[in-house]
Structures are given as C-alpha cells and as structure tokens.
Scaffold this motif. Structure first.
Motif, PDB file in Angstrom:
ATOM      1  N   SER A  49      26.797  15.895 -30.349  1.00 27.26           N
ATOM      2  CA  SER A  49      25.706  16.043 -31.308  1.00 27.26           C
ATOM      3  C   SER A  49      26.219  15.726 -32.700  1.00 27.26           C
ATOM      4  O   SER A  49      27.248  16.240 -33.127  1.00 27.26           O
ATOM      5  CB  SER A  49      25.148  17.460 -31.283  1.00 27.26           C
ATOM      6  N   ARG A  77      24.076  16.127 -35.335  1.00 23.36           N
ATOM      7  CA  ARG A  77      23.218  16.885 -36.252  1.00 23.36           C
ATOM      8  C   ARG A  77      24.108  17.789 -37.106  1.00 23.36           C
ATOM      9  O   ARG A  77      24.969  18.483 -36.587  1.00 23.36           O
ATOM     10  CB  ARG A  77      22.185  17.692 -35.491  1.00 23.36           C
ATOM     11  N   HIS A 115      20.838  11.007 -32.914  1.00 20.79           N
ATOM     12  CA  HIS A 115      21.608  12.150 -33.381  1.00 20.79           C
ATOM     13  C   HIS A 115      22.639  12.605 -32.357  1.00 20.79           C
ATOM     14  O   HIS A 115      22.977  13.788 -32.285  1.00 20.79           O
ATOM     15  CB  HIS A 115      20.677  13.307 -33.742  1.00 20.79           C
ATOM     16  N   SER A 116      23.120  11.665 -31.551  1.00 23.65           N
ATOM     17  CA  SER A 116      24.191  11.979 -30.610  1.00 23.65           C
ATOM     18  C   SER A 116      24.962  10.711 -30.289  1.00 23.65           C
ATOM     19  O   SER A 116      24.442   9.603 -30.433  1.00 23.65           O
ATOM     20  CB  SER A 116      23.640  12.603 -29.327  1.00 23.65           C
ATOM     21  N   GLN A 124      22.532  15.884 -22.573  1.00 25.50           N
ATOM     22  CA  GLN A 124      21.380  15.029 -22.859  1.00 25.50           C
ATOM     23  C   GLN A 124      21.577  14.275 -24.168  1.00 25.50           C
ATOM     24  O   GLN A 124      22.071  14.840 -25.142  1.00 25.50           O
ATOM     25  CB  GLN A 124      20.105  15.870 -22.984  1.00 25.50           C
ATOM     26  N   ASP A 172      20.403  12.726 -27.675  1.00 30.19           N
ATOM     27  CA  ASP A 172      19.424  13.044 -28.708  1.00 30.19           C
ATOM     28  C   ASP A 172      19.157  11.760 -29.470  1.00 30.19           C
ATOM     29  O   ASP A 172      19.878  11.410 -30.396  1.00 30.19           O
ATOM     30  CB  ASP A 172      19.956  14.143 -29.642  1.00 30.19           C
TER      31      ASP A 172
END
Length: 180
Positions: A112, A114, A138-139, A172, A174
């Motif tokens: 991530s 973020r 964002h990943s 997952q 992003d």
C-alpha cells in the motif's frame, strides 16, 4: 502484514513551483539539490515547459558556480542510501527502510502506498516501481517469489516526505478509481 519505517516526518515539503529555499543559518555547508526528471508535458499550453533548475542558484544575490552534477543509479538503491548523509527523517527526499517477517512460499502481495508522497519502492532489492499520492493507483505489486522466509527489507526513496510510521501489505490491488 505491516512493516515499521525507521524514520518519519513531521512536515511535508511544498513541491509545486517553489522558487526560494530558506537555508538554516550557521557555518558554510554543502548544498545538494535533487532534480527529478519526470518527463515532459505533451499537450496544451505546457508543451515545451522547462524542468529542473531553470535559472541560476543565488546565495544572498550572488550566483553560485562550480556545480557538480551526478545521476543517481537506481539499480543500486542500497548503495545510494548508504552513501547519502542526512535526509533520513522522512521529511523528503529520504531513503526509508523497513523490515518484515515473511513466510515462504507465499502468495503475491500488494504494498500500500497510501500515506506516502512520491517515490520509488524496492523489496529485497527488487524495484517494485514508482508511486505518487496523486494516484489513481495506491499499491505496488509484490510477486510472491520476492518474499523470503524470515527477514525481508523494504526500501523507499521518498521524494516529498511522509508521516507514515508503518507500511502495509494486502492481498488485493488498490487501483483507485476504475471505470466499469
């Protein structure tokens, strides 16, 4: 899964078209300027816009001469981080290092981004790619083959600065806003 960053910032640096940088008072020091080559704008009125230092550097109105220009060889990020002094507070630009325990064999992960500003990330010396808080993504994808059993290292070259204390991994991606 999370990894703690060794350093953190208390402020973010302005990055948009700054023309003046105030230096701390005191005895003469070395000034190092990092200029990012982000490419060119290829549309509208910004075609041909200048990048980097577009005029002389002045100190109290006197032009500074005798510059040394060196590229950063990002194929050896650990070597660059070890040679650089200062710049480890996370205020940017800075190299930030984190470690996490992994279990092999493992599945693919996504780092991530973020909470990070703008920069490049590596896991165990493998370049994951560039990130930017403006998104939309964002990943960063971390192939499972990169994760070792035991201690793994994440190295972040943060250009803008971050107050983030921990990095996180998810299973997952992003990708931000996507059209359906």
């Amino acid at each position: 899964m999370t990894a703690s960053l060794g350093s953190r910032s208390k402020e973010r640096l302005a990055t948009n078209h700054d023309t003046i940088l105030t230096l701390p008072a005191g005895p003469a020091q070395e000034l190092t300027v990092l200029v990012e080559d982000q490419g060119r704008v290829n549309y509208a009125s910004r075609i041909g816009e200048h990048k980097g230092l577009i005029g002389p550097a002045l100190l109290n109105g006197v032009e500074l001469n005798g510059w040394t220009i060196r590229p950063l060889d990002l194929s050896d990020p650990e070597g660059i981080a070890a040679r650089l002094t200062g710049g480890t507070s996370g205020a940017g630009p800075a190299f930030l290092r984190a470690q996490f325990d992994g279990a092999a064999p493992g599945g693919d992960l996504h780092l991530s981004t973020r909470g990070l500003g703008k920069g490049v990330a590596w896991v165990n010396g493998f370049n994951l790619g560039r990130y930017w808080s403006r998104g939309p993504q964002h990943s960063l994808f971390v192939p499972g083959q990169l994760i070792r059993a035991g201690v793994n290292t994440v190295l972040i070259m943060e250009l803008n600065g971050t107050a983030l204390k921990e990095l996180s991994f998810t299973d997952q991606a992003d990708l931000g806003h996507t059209e359906l």
